[in-house]
Write an enzyme that holds these catalytic residues in place. Structure first.
Site, PDB file in Angstrom:
ATOM      1  N   GLU A 288     -26.580  -2.440-114.171  1.00  0.00           N
ATOM      2  CA  GLU A 288     -25.507  -1.613-113.504  1.00  0.00           C
ATOM      3  C   GLU A 288     -26.319  -0.863-112.361  1.00  0.00           C
ATOM      4  O   GLU A 288     -27.351  -0.848-112.246  1.00  0.00           O
ATOM      5  CB  GLU A 288     -24.905  -0.919-114.514  1.00  0.00           C
ATOM      6  CG  GLU A 288     -24.050  -1.490-115.523  1.00  0.00           C
ATOM      7  CD  GLU A 288     -22.998  -0.958-116.341  1.00  0.00           C
ATOM      8  OE1 GLU A 288     -23.413   0.244-116.492  1.00  0.00           O
ATOM      9  OE2 GLU A 288     -22.429  -1.434-116.915  1.00  0.00           O
TER      10      GLU A 288
ATOM     11  N   CYS B 224     -23.722  -8.999-113.340  1.00  0.00           N
ATOM     12  CA  CYS B 224     -23.344  -9.500-114.776  1.00  0.00           C
ATOM     13  C   CYS B 224     -24.640 -10.256-115.350  1.00  0.00           C
ATOM     14  O   CYS B 224     -25.518 -10.818-114.497  1.00  0.00           O
ATOM     15  CB  CYS B 224     -22.236 -10.316-114.701  1.00  0.00           C
ATOM     16  SG  CYS B 224     -20.776  -9.325-114.173  1.00  0.00           S
TER      17      CYS B 224
ATOM     18  N   GLU C 209     -24.591 -13.045-116.918  1.00  0.00           N
ATOM     19  CA  GLU C 209     -24.398 -14.550-116.508  1.00  0.00           C
ATOM     20  C   GLU C 209     -25.226 -14.917-115.293  1.00  0.00           C
ATOM     21  O   GLU C 209     -25.928 -16.030-115.189  1.00  0.00           O
ATOM     22  CB  GLU C 209     -23.074 -14.999-116.578  1.00  0.00           C
ATOM     23  CG  GLU C 209     -22.347 -15.013-118.058  1.00  0.00           C
ATOM     24  CD  GLU C 209     -21.760 -13.745-118.101  1.00  0.00           C
ATOM     25  OE1 GLU C 209     -22.203 -12.386-117.603  1.00  0.00           O
ATOM     26  OE2 GLU C 209     -20.694 -13.439-118.790  1.00  0.00           O
TER      27      GLU C 209
HETATM   28  N1  THU Z   1     -20.304  -7.888-117.554  1.00  0.00           N
HETATM   29  C1  THU Z   1     -21.235  -8.820-117.708  1.00  0.00           C
HETATM   30  O1  THU Z   1     -22.539  -8.888-117.862  1.00  0.00           O
HETATM   31  N2  THU Z   1     -20.673 -10.185-117.700  1.00  0.00           N
HETATM   32  C2  THU Z   1     -19.444 -10.299-117.632  1.00  0.00           C
HETATM   33  O2  THU Z   1     -18.925 -11.372-117.485  1.00  0.00           O
HETATM   34  C3  THU Z   1     -18.522  -9.382-117.832  1.00  0.00           C
HETATM   35  C4  THU Z   1     -18.893  -8.022-117.503  1.00  0.00           C
HETATM   36  C5  THU Z   1     -20.973  -6.407-117.411  1.00  0.00           C
HETATM   37  C6  THU Z   1     -20.912  -5.932-115.880  1.00  0.00           C
HETATM   38  C7  THU Z   1     -20.815  -4.484-116.253  1.00  0.00           C
HETATM   39  O3  THU Z   1     -22.289  -3.837-116.292  1.00  0.00           O
HETATM   40  C8  THU Z   1     -20.517  -4.268-117.792  1.00  0.00           C
HETATM   41  O4  THU Z   1     -20.358  -5.577-118.331  1.00  0.00           O
HETATM   42  C9  THU Z   1     -18.935  -3.841-117.501  1.00  0.00           C
HETATM   43  O5  THU Z   1     -18.204  -4.292-116.780  1.00  0.00           O
END
Ligand code: THU
Length: 369
Positions: free
Chosen positions: A277, A286, A288
């Site tokens: 983040e 994210c 993925e």
């Molecule tokens: N997040 C992911 O890592 N993958 C996803 O497909 C959905 C969201 C993370 C991004 C962010 O750090 C946290 O989850 C909340 O949105």
């Protein structure tokens, strides 16, 4: 809850593969004067006669008639199996247990009804054992299309997610997944790993390895345990371990929502990623996409065959829409997607096409007027 079983026939109920292969050899030699090999037939395993006959016709530049070839092959088959064809190990017992447990049973074969009838007649395992039968001549699209398993589930008046497909062919597992059913693989023709990557939840040698059961609840408990045990020891377990390692380094001080991911590439290698983040929230990346970036950095252009995504929410988090589009650049609709909550242990299995049915693709400039 699984309430119905959709059986593939060749390689699951009967081991007809060897006899049907011999029928192709005999017929093509007799009618077309060519010697077909095992390798020539391999790509068509489980796809049904029209696909095989048309494929061979093209490959060898034959002047052929589909109906004539089909009849010729099936006549050879009926002669070859007399007195020798047997149901595969464990089949009779499994069908008997399933009957006691009140599971509804369907056969779904890509072959024509005439071939199925010959096999049933030769073994005494007749249509009275099944609630519904779909044969290749009843559906217009063959496996890996999902329609044969949609048709079979509809015949049992069950939704596909309440049906377990039993398959031995890769195209059959893909079809089962596309229809939205679970699938159990048998090692009649393929080892476990390729069947998993085609969508199988669990792979066993043959049905004699399926534990005994006598009620619906018992069957479902046995199936769930088999899947869990199998998964832990398989490539899926490795993928989940990698994603579970990655989540430890998730940097999520703002949302506190931690995610780990691992992708398996067509080279058989696994790459991990975690969410990272940023104080400027939109700059967040994210898990993925992190895993995908690591794979591309290591391999250049590659293909993703499977992805595991672990999170801590009770219901495991699916990839966000942005990640789905990003992954679609390197993954087809049959990539396996495994979602796991490391808090509750809830596990979900999808094919990518279900999560991402409409991918944005850039047309080549000037492709459309
Ligand atoms: N997040 C992911 O890592 N993958 C996803 O497909 C959905 C969201 C993370 C991004 C962010 O750090 C946290 O989850 C909340 O949105």
């Amino acid at each position: 809850m699984i309430r119905g079983i959709l059986f593939d026939v060749d390689g699951v109920i009967f081991d007809s593969e060897e006899f049907i292969r011999q029928s192709y050899y005999d017929w093509y030699e007799k009618r077309h004067n060519i010697k077909i090999t095992y390798e020539d037939l391999l790509p068509y395993t489980g796809t049904g006669e029209p696909t095989s006959i048309n494929g061979l016709g093209r490959a060898f530049g034959l002047d052929y008639d589909l109906e004539e070839d089909k009849k010729g092959i099936y006549d050879c088959y009926a002669r070859l199996i007399q007195g020798v064809l047997q149901p595969l190990p464990g089949v009779r017992k499994f069908i008997e247990n399933a009957g006691k447990a009140g599971l509804r049973l369907a056969l779904a074969t890509s072959a024509d009804r005439s071939k199925l009838n010959s096999s049933m007649k030769a073994t005494g395992l007749g249509p009275e054992n099944f609630d519904f039968i779909v044969s290749g001549d009843m559906v217009s699209k063959t496996k890996p299309d999902g329609s044969i398993y949609r048709y079979a589930a509809a015949g049992l008046v069950l939704p596909n997610e309440e049906c377990l497909v039993i398959e031995d062919a890769l195209s059959g597992h893909i079809a089962a997944r596309r229809a939205g059913s679970h699938s159990l693989g048998l090692m009649t023709s393929f080892t476990a790993d390729p069947q998993i990557l085609a969508g199988a939840d669990c792979v066993i040698k043959d049905l004699s390895e399926f534990p005994s059961f006598s009620t619906l609840e018992e069957f479902n408990a046995v199936w769930e345990k088999m899947c869990n045990d199998f998964r832990d020891a398989s490539i899926v377990g490795k993928l989940i371990d990698r994603a579970s390692g990655a989540i430890r380094n998730a940097y999520a001080p703002y949302s506190h929502f931690r995610v780990g991911a691992a992708v398996l590439t067509s080279n058989g290698r696994i790459y991990g990623g975690c969410n990272v983040e940023n104080a400027s929230y939109g700059a967040t990346i994210c898990a993925e996409r992190g895993a995908a970036m690591a794979a591309i950095e290591a391999e250049g252009k590659t293909e993703f065959k499977a992805i595991a995504i672990v999170s801590e929410s009770p219901e495991p988090a699916p990839p966000c829409a942005l990640c789905r589009q990003f992954l679609a650049e390197f993954a087809g609709p049959d990539m396996q997607v495994y979602l796991i909550s490391i808090k509750t242990g809830v596990f979900r299995h999808y094919n990518f096409g279900t999560l991402m049915p409409m991918v944005f693709e850039l047309e080549e400039p000037g492709e459309k007027a």
